[in-house]
Design a protein around this motif. Sequence first.
Motif, PDB file in Angstrom:
ATOM      1  N   PRO A 197      42.845  79.426  -8.626  1.00  0.00           N
ATOM      2  CA  PRO A 197      43.487  78.125  -8.887  1.00  0.00           C
ATOM      3  C   PRO A 197      42.528  76.953  -8.727  1.00  0.00           C
ATOM      4  O   PRO A 197      42.517  76.031  -9.547  1.00  0.00           O
ATOM      5  CB  PRO A 197      44.616  78.079  -7.853  1.00  0.00           C
ATOM      6  N   SER A 198      41.715  76.985  -7.686  1.00  0.00           N
ATOM      7  CA  SER A 198      40.747  75.908  -7.472  1.00  0.00           C
ATOM      8  C   SER A 198      39.666  75.915  -8.548  1.00  0.00           C
ATOM      9  O   SER A 198      39.216  74.853  -9.007  1.00  0.00           O
ATOM     10  CB  SER A 198      40.109  76.054  -6.093  1.00  0.00           C
ATOM     11  N   ILE A 199      39.249  77.105  -8.991  1.00  0.00           N
ATOM     12  CA  ILE A 199      38.224  77.206 -10.037  1.00  0.00           C
ATOM     13  C   ILE A 199      38.723  76.598 -11.339  1.00  0.00           C
ATOM     14  O   ILE A 199      37.992  75.869 -12.026  1.00  0.00           O
ATOM     15  CB  ILE A 199      37.825  78.678 -10.236  1.00  0.00           C
ATOM     16  N   LEU A 200      39.969  76.866 -11.703  1.00  0.00           N
ATOM     17  CA  LEU A 200      40.521  76.328 -12.943  1.00  0.00           C
ATOM     18  C   LEU A 200      40.672  74.817 -12.867  1.00  0.00           C
ATOM     19  O   LEU A 200      40.491  74.116 -13.866  1.00  0.00           O
ATOM     20  CB  LEU A 200      41.859  76.995 -13.250  1.00  0.00           C
ATOM     21  N   THR A 201      40.993  74.307 -11.679  1.00  0.00           N
ATOM     22  CA  THR A 201      41.012  72.847 -11.517  1.00  0.00           C
ATOM     23  C   THR A 201      39.618  72.272 -11.722  1.00  0.00           C
ATOM     24  O   THR A 201      39.448  71.241 -12.383  1.00  0.00           O
ATOM     25  CB  THR A 201      41.527  72.481 -10.115  1.00  0.00           C
ATOM     26  N   GLY A 202      38.604  72.951 -11.165  1.00  0.00           N
ATOM     27  CA  GLY A 202      37.232  72.508 -11.382  1.00  0.00           C
ATOM     28  C   GLY A 202      36.828  72.580 -12.848  1.00  0.00           C
ATOM     29  O   GLY A 202      36.055  71.738 -13.327  1.00  0.00           O
ATOM     30  N   LEU A 203      37.347  73.566 -13.583  1.00  0.00           N
ATOM     31  CA  LEU A 203      37.033  73.681 -15.005  1.00  0.00           C
ATOM     32  C   LEU A 203      37.569  72.490 -15.778  1.00  0.00           C
ATOM     33  O   LEU A 203      36.909  71.994 -16.707  1.00  0.00           O
ATOM     34  CB  LEU A 203      37.616  74.981 -15.554  1.00  0.00           C
ATOM     35  N   ARG A 204      38.729  72.007 -15.403  1.00  0.00           N
ATOM     36  CA  ARG A 204      39.287  70.824 -16.081  1.00  0.00           C
ATOM     37  C   ARG A 204      38.409  69.601 -15.842  1.00  0.00           C
ATOM     38  O   ARG A 204      38.133  68.834 -16.771  1.00  0.00           O
ATOM     39  CB  ARG A 204      40.712  70.571 -15.593  1.00  0.00           C
ATOM     40  N   PHE A 205      37.964  69.405 -14.611  1.00  0.00           N
ATOM     41  CA  PHE A 205      37.059  68.296 -14.318  1.00  0.00           C
ATOM     42  C   PHE A 205      35.730  68.482 -15.058  1.00  0.00           C
ATOM     43  O   PHE A 205      35.155  67.516 -15.582  1.00  0.00           O
ATOM     44  CB  PHE A 205      36.805  68.193 -12.816  1.00  0.00           C
ATOM     45  N   SER A 206      35.239  69.706 -15.106  1.00  0.00           N
ATOM     46  CA  SER A 206      33.944  69.982 -15.720  1.00  0.00           C
ATOM     47  C   SER A 206      33.954  69.669 -17.210  1.00  0.00           C
ATOM     48  O   SER A 206      32.983  69.125 -17.753  1.00  0.00           O
ATOM     49  CB  SER A 206      33.552  71.448 -15.503  1.00  0.00           C
ATOM     50  N   LEU A 207      35.039  70.017 -17.890  1.00  0.00           N
ATOM     51  CA  LEU A 207      35.106  69.749 -19.328  1.00  0.00           C
ATOM     52  C   LEU A 207      35.149  68.246 -19.608  1.00  0.00           C
ATOM     53  O   LEU A 207      34.566  67.787 -20.602  1.00  0.00           O
ATOM     54  CB  LEU A 207      36.337  70.438 -19.917  1.00  0.00           C
ATOM     55  N   ALA A 208      35.799  67.494 -18.736  1.00  0.00           N
ATOM     56  CA  ALA A 208      35.787  66.036 -18.900  1.00  0.00           C
ATOM     57  C   ALA A 208      34.376  65.488 -18.729  1.00  0.00           C
ATOM     58  O   ALA A 208      33.919  64.625 -19.495  1.00  0.00           O
ATOM     59  CB  ALA A 208      36.743  65.384 -17.900  1.00  0.00           C
ATOM     60  N   ILE A 209      33.652  65.999 -17.731  1.00  0.00           N
ATOM     61  CA  ILE A 209      32.273  65.551 -17.509  1.00  0.00           C
ATOM     62  C   ILE A 209      31.359  66.017 -18.638  1.00  0.00           C
ATOM     63  O   ILE A 209      30.393  65.349 -18.990  1.00  0.00           O
ATOM     64  CB  ILE A 209      31.782  66.053 -16.143  1.00  0.00           C
ATOM     65  N   ALA A 210      31.666  67.183 -19.227  1.00  0.00           N
ATOM     66  CA  ALA A 210      30.840  67.694 -20.327  1.00  0.00           C
ATOM     67  C   ALA A 210      30.813  66.723 -21.491  1.00  0.00           C
ATOM     68  O   ALA A 210      29.763  66.515 -22.121  1.00  0.00           O
ATOM     69  CB  ALA A 210      31.366  69.053 -20.782  1.00  0.00           C
ATOM     70  N   TRP A 211      31.954  66.105 -21.801  1.00  0.00           N
ATOM     71  CA  TRP A 211      31.976  65.135 -22.904  1.00  0.00           C
ATOM     72  C   TRP A 211      31.190  63.879 -22.550  1.00  0.00           C
ATOM     73  O   TRP A 211      30.543  63.276 -23.420  1.00  0.00           O
ATOM     74  CB  TRP A 211      33.417  64.785 -23.258  1.00  0.00           C
ATOM     75  N   ILE A 212      31.231  63.471 -21.279  1.00  0.00           N
ATOM     76  CA  ILE A 212      30.432  62.310 -20.856  1.00  0.00           C
ATOM     77  C   ILE A 212      28.946  62.633 -20.967  1.00  0.00           C
ATOM     78  O   ILE A 212      28.148  61.822 -21.455  1.00  0.00           O
ATOM     79  CB  ILE A 212      30.800  61.913 -19.412  1.00  0.00           C
ATOM     80  N   ALA A 213      28.563  63.820 -20.517  1.00  0.00           N
ATOM     81  CA  ALA A 213      27.161  64.225 -20.622  1.00  0.00           C
ATOM     82  C   ALA A 213      26.734  64.348 -22.076  1.00  0.00           C
ATOM     83  O   ALA A 213      25.568  64.081 -22.421  1.00  0.00           O
ATOM     84  CB  ALA A 213      26.949  65.551 -19.899  1.00  0.00           C
ATOM     85  N   LEU A 214      27.653  64.743 -22.938  1.00  0.00           N
ATOM     86  CA  LEU A 214      27.327  64.843 -24.367  1.00  0.00           C
ATOM     87  C   LEU A 214      26.950  63.485 -24.939  1.00  0.00           C
ATOM     88  O   LEU A 214      25.979  63.373 -25.698  1.00  0.00           O
ATOM     89  CB  LEU A 214      28.518  65.426 -25.120  1.00  0.00           C
ATOM     90  N   VAL A 215      27.703  62.457 -24.591  1.00  0.00           N
ATOM     91  CA  VAL A 215      27.391  61.108 -25.084  1.00  0.00           C
ATOM     92  C   VAL A 215      25.994  60.701 -24.659  1.00  0.00           C
ATOM     93  O   VAL A 215      25.204  60.173 -25.449  1.00  0.00           O
ATOM     94  CB  VAL A 215      28.431  60.093 -24.565  1.00  0.00           C
TER      95      VAL A 215
END
Length: 277
Positions: A197-215
């Motif tokens: 459960p904690s890992i999947l929560t981290g995955l949601r945060f990570s995908l949001a940061i991935a788009w920021i890093a993409l920019v």
Amino acid sequence: MSAETDTLPQARIVKASPRRSGQSVVRGVLLPWLSPVAILFLWWGVAATGLVGPKALPSPVEVVAAGWELTLNGRLPQALVASLARVLAGTIIGVALGLVAGLLAGYYRAGQIVVDKPLQMLRAVPFNALVPLFIVAFGIGEWMKVSLIAVGVLVPIYLNTFAGVRNVDSKLVEVGLVYRVPRRLIAYRILFLGALPSILTGLRFSLAIAWIALVTSETVNANAGIGYILAQAQRFVRTDQVFLCIVIYALLGILTDYLVRLLEARLLAWRKTYDGR
């Protein structure tokens, strides 16, 4: 039939009425979109009244027209493919490294000593500060962009995996050791699944940061990608294209978050949690 049998409660099959089914669809699908639709109408109203000039705030119609223009000339589809490929590659690498680091640091004290402090320091470093270092290390090609996204994904996955492992009941690990369960099975069946459960929560945060890093990454020597279109639009003062890129980033973020929610619903179907009233 005996009197005792007659007094037994009769089983009843309760079928969901069409009205209740319709209400569940409205609550689950339509209601969450009310606030985005309200923001869209507010945006359209402000642009239509002229309270803000069209150069600063183009109307939704102008943004859609800009998207159609970029679609016809092929730039937008090419940008979407390039950006999605970078995010996918960076996310896979970052998730793999974050899971391994989190499990090692969570399971072994020696792993925590080696891994935790460097990643905690990396968490405080902004992406812009890493770009020059990554250019020197990896050049200005695709590997630099993918690596920057991977680092952005790595840290939240590590933090949530480590926290999830350390929140697992220690008695479960002790029972596994008493019964001589192999350590790899303890790591997977007890620690990994307990931290899921904690890992999947981290995955949601990570995908949001991935788009920021993409920019950030696509502003460096890129000839395709949503960030490249955003940089070019800023250079030539195409505010309609700037807003288009912002809307695309928002929609892609919602899409990836929705996919993770579907994954949570499948992997964590056993967990019953409060979902609001």
